[in-house]
Design an enzyme around this catalytic site. Structure first.
Site, PDB file in Angstrom:
ATOM      1  N   ASN A 142      60.221  55.814  46.689  1.00  0.00           N
ATOM      2  CA  ASN A 142      58.914  55.393  46.182  1.00  0.00           C
ATOM      3  C   ASN A 142      58.233  54.641  47.321  1.00  0.00           C
ATOM      4  O   ASN A 142      58.582  53.500  47.607  1.00  0.00           O
ATOM      5  CB  ASN A 142      59.101  54.485  44.957  1.00  0.00           C
ATOM      6  CG  ASN A 142      57.782  53.893  44.498  1.00  0.00           C
ATOM      7  OD1 ASN A 142      56.709  54.311  44.941  1.00  0.00           O
ATOM      8  ND2 ASN A 142      57.849  52.915  43.590  1.00  0.00           N
ATOM      9  N   LYS A 166      55.269  53.541  47.438  1.00  0.00           N
ATOM     10  CA  LYS A 166      54.257  52.556  47.001  1.00  0.00           C
ATOM     11  C   LYS A 166      52.979  52.756  47.824  1.00  0.00           C
ATOM     12  O   LYS A 166      52.645  53.895  48.130  1.00  0.00           O
ATOM     13  CB  LYS A 166      54.824  51.141  47.089  1.00  0.00           C
ATOM     14  CG  LYS A 166      56.189  51.061  46.392  1.00  0.00           C
ATOM     15  CD  LYS A 166      56.704  49.679  46.190  1.00  0.00           C
ATOM     16  CE  LYS A 166      58.063  49.751  45.480  1.00  0.00           C
ATOM     17  NZ  LYS A 166      58.578  48.457  45.084  1.00  0.00           N
ATOM     18  N   HIS A 211      56.147  52.230  36.457  1.00  0.00           N
ATOM     19  CA  HIS A 211      56.766  51.325  37.429  1.00  0.00           C
ATOM     20  C   HIS A 211      56.365  49.882  37.100  1.00  0.00           C
ATOM     21  O   HIS A 211      55.249  49.632  36.660  1.00  0.00           O
ATOM     22  CB  HIS A 211      56.330  51.702  38.848  1.00  0.00           C
ATOM     23  CG  HIS A 211      57.137  50.994  39.888  1.00  0.00           C
ATOM     24  ND1 HIS A 211      56.850  49.704  40.275  1.00  0.00           N
ATOM     25  CD2 HIS A 211      58.239  51.366  40.567  1.00  0.00           C
ATOM     26  CE1 HIS A 211      57.753  49.329  41.178  1.00  0.00           C
ATOM     27  NE2 HIS A 211      58.610  50.307  41.366  1.00  0.00           N
ATOM     28  N   GLU A 227      55.426  47.551  38.877  1.00  0.00           N
ATOM     29  CA  GLU A 227      54.206  47.072  39.534  1.00  0.00           C
ATOM     30  C   GLU A 227      52.971  47.533  38.778  1.00  0.00           C
ATOM     31  O   GLU A 227      51.946  46.844  38.747  1.00  0.00           O
ATOM     32  CB  GLU A 227      54.184  47.547  41.003  1.00  0.00           C
ATOM     33  CG  GLU A 227      55.163  46.725  41.838  1.00  0.00           C
ATOM     34  CD  GLU A 227      55.855  47.477  42.957  1.00  0.00           C
ATOM     35  OE1 GLU A 227      55.360  48.542  43.366  1.00  0.00           O
ATOM     36  OE2 GLU A 227      56.913  47.003  43.410  1.00  0.00           O
ATOM     37  N   GLU A 276      65.083  49.350  36.883  1.00  0.00           N
ATOM     38  CA  GLU A 276      64.665  48.524  38.017  1.00  0.00           C
ATOM     39  C   GLU A 276      64.457  47.088  37.544  1.00  0.00           C
ATOM     40  O   GLU A 276      63.377  46.745  37.055  1.00  0.00           O
ATOM     41  CB  GLU A 276      63.362  49.073  38.609  1.00  0.00           C
ATOM     42  CG  GLU A 276      63.481  50.473  39.162  1.00  0.00           C
ATOM     43  CD  GLU A 276      62.478  50.731  40.284  1.00  0.00           C
ATOM     44  OE1 GLU A 276      62.919  51.209  41.331  1.00  0.00           O
ATOM     45  OE2 GLU A 276      61.280  50.444  40.116  1.00  0.00           O
ATOM     46  N   GLY A 313      62.108  44.405  46.029  1.00  0.00           N
ATOM     47  CA  GLY A 313      61.502  43.852  47.232  1.00  0.00           C
ATOM     48  C   GLY A 313      61.958  42.442  47.553  1.00  0.00           C
ATOM     49  O   GLY A 313      61.367  41.767  48.391  1.00  0.00           O
ATOM     50  N   SER A 315      65.958  46.839  45.789  1.00  0.00           N
ATOM     51  CA  SER A 315      66.619  46.472  47.051  1.00  0.00           C
ATOM     52  C   SER A 315      67.825  47.346  47.385  1.00  0.00           C
ATOM     53  O   SER A 315      68.835  46.852  47.893  1.00  0.00           O
ATOM     54  CB  SER A 315      67.008  44.984  47.046  1.00  0.00           C
ATOM     55  OG  SER A 315      65.851  44.178  46.953  1.00  0.00           O
TER      56      SER A 315
HETATM   57  P1  13P Z   1      62.611  47.999  46.841  1.00  0.00           P
HETATM   58  O1  13P Z   1      63.634  49.037  47.175  1.00  0.00           O
HETATM   59  O2  13P Z   1      61.636  47.732  47.952  1.00  0.00           O
HETATM   60  O3  13P Z   1      63.224  46.758  46.261  1.00  0.00           O
HETATM   61  O4  13P Z   1      61.699  48.628  45.656  1.00  0.00           O
HETATM   62  C1  13P Z   1      62.314  49.169  44.548  1.00  0.00           C
HETATM   63  C2  13P Z   1      61.308  49.891  43.759  1.00  0.00           C
HETATM   64  O5  13P Z   1      60.434  49.299  43.157  1.00  0.00           O
HETATM   65  C3  13P Z   1      61.364  51.365  43.740  1.00  0.00           C
HETATM   66  O6  13P Z   1      60.510  51.884  42.787  1.00  0.00           O
END
Ligand code: 13P
Length: 250
Positions: free
Chosen positions: A10, A12, A96, A98, A168, A174, A214
């Site tokens: 992903n 983003k 997601h 976010e 997640e 992150g 992560s």
């Molecule tokens: P990270 O791997 O940067 O923690 O992000 C995970 C994520 O949100 C994947 O959709």
């Protein structure tokens, strides 16, 4: 039960089309011939076309990070399922954290988007997960149950055939904090239980549940050795071709 793992990137809101080309130039040779797992890269909308062109004929599928469920219409800024299919997208991330946190995406919207994706024949990766306050208040199970129940509402097992889910935990995204394999496994088991309630035991036994938060080349092997974990949804560490290839080939 052997479920083929799904290793998904992903991106983003990172990379433009030139950077996307550079990624695939370096990434494809690193994973050429890798058939053990399914590999998917989900770039921003504006990079999809380039990604699909570059990945054509390879073992890497391309997905979007979101969609809108209507077939077409006056919905400024949105992208519908058939647009994704028509350019060659096969997967789509839905709900997601976010999007839930920053863009007001509710459980109901997630349900509409999931129905839209399934109806069109896309493979949806539906994200669920608790925030830190919920975990600390012992609400993780309630939150996961609610998110699954509402996401899967009024969808038949037949319609849901392509569904994949990603667990997640928001506190692990992150932040460099990864859920332990055991903690992730427990959450996956609960999600599988909800899928069994919604779609039946057989369906749940075949459902792929990915872990995200992560994931790095250093921790992926321990996570993937858990019976309950059927792949990874990778953010930051998927932006670099070498690091994502190392994750795919854990
Ligand atoms: P990270 O791997 O940067 O923690 O992000 C995970 C994520 O949100 C994947 O959709």
């Amino acid at each position: 039960m052997t479920r083929k793992k799904l290793m998904a990137a992903n991106w983003k809101m990172y990379k433009n089309p030139d950077q996307t080309r550079a990624f695939f130039r370096d990434f494809l040779p690193l994973v050429a011939g890798h058939t053990r797992d399914e590999i998917v890269v989900c770039p921003p909308y504006i990079d999809l076309y380039v990604a699909i062109e570059d990945a054509k004929g390879s073992n890497v599928a391309i997905g979007a990070q979101d969609l809108y469920w209507e077939k077409e219409g006056a919905y400024t800024g949105e992208i519908c399922p058939s647009m994704l299919l028509d350019i060659g997208c096969t997967h789509v991330i839905i709900g997601h954290s976010e999007r839930r946190q920053y863009f007001g995406e509710t459980d109901d919207l997630v349900n509409f988007k999931l129905k839209g994706a399934l109806e069109a024949g896309l493979t949806p990766i539906v994200c669920v997960g608790e925030v830190l306050e919920e975990r600390e208040a012992n609400l993780t199970e309630d939150v996961l149950r609610r998110q699954c129940l509402r996401a899967f509402h009024a969808i038949s097992a037949k319609k849901a055939a392509k569904l994949a889910v990603a667990y997640e935990p928001v506190w692990a995204i992150g932040t460099g904090k990864t859920a332990t394999p055991q903690l992730a496994s427990a959450a996956h088991l609960l999600i599988r239980g909800e899928a069994a309630k919604a779609f039946g035991q057989d369906f749940a036994g075949n459902l792929r549940i990915l872990y995200g938060g992560s994931v790095k080349p250093e921790n992926v092997k321990a996570l993937m050795s858990e019976e309950e974990i059927d792949g990874a949804l990778v953010g930051g560490a998927s932006l670099d071709p070498k690091s994502f290839a190392a994750i795919v080939k854990y």
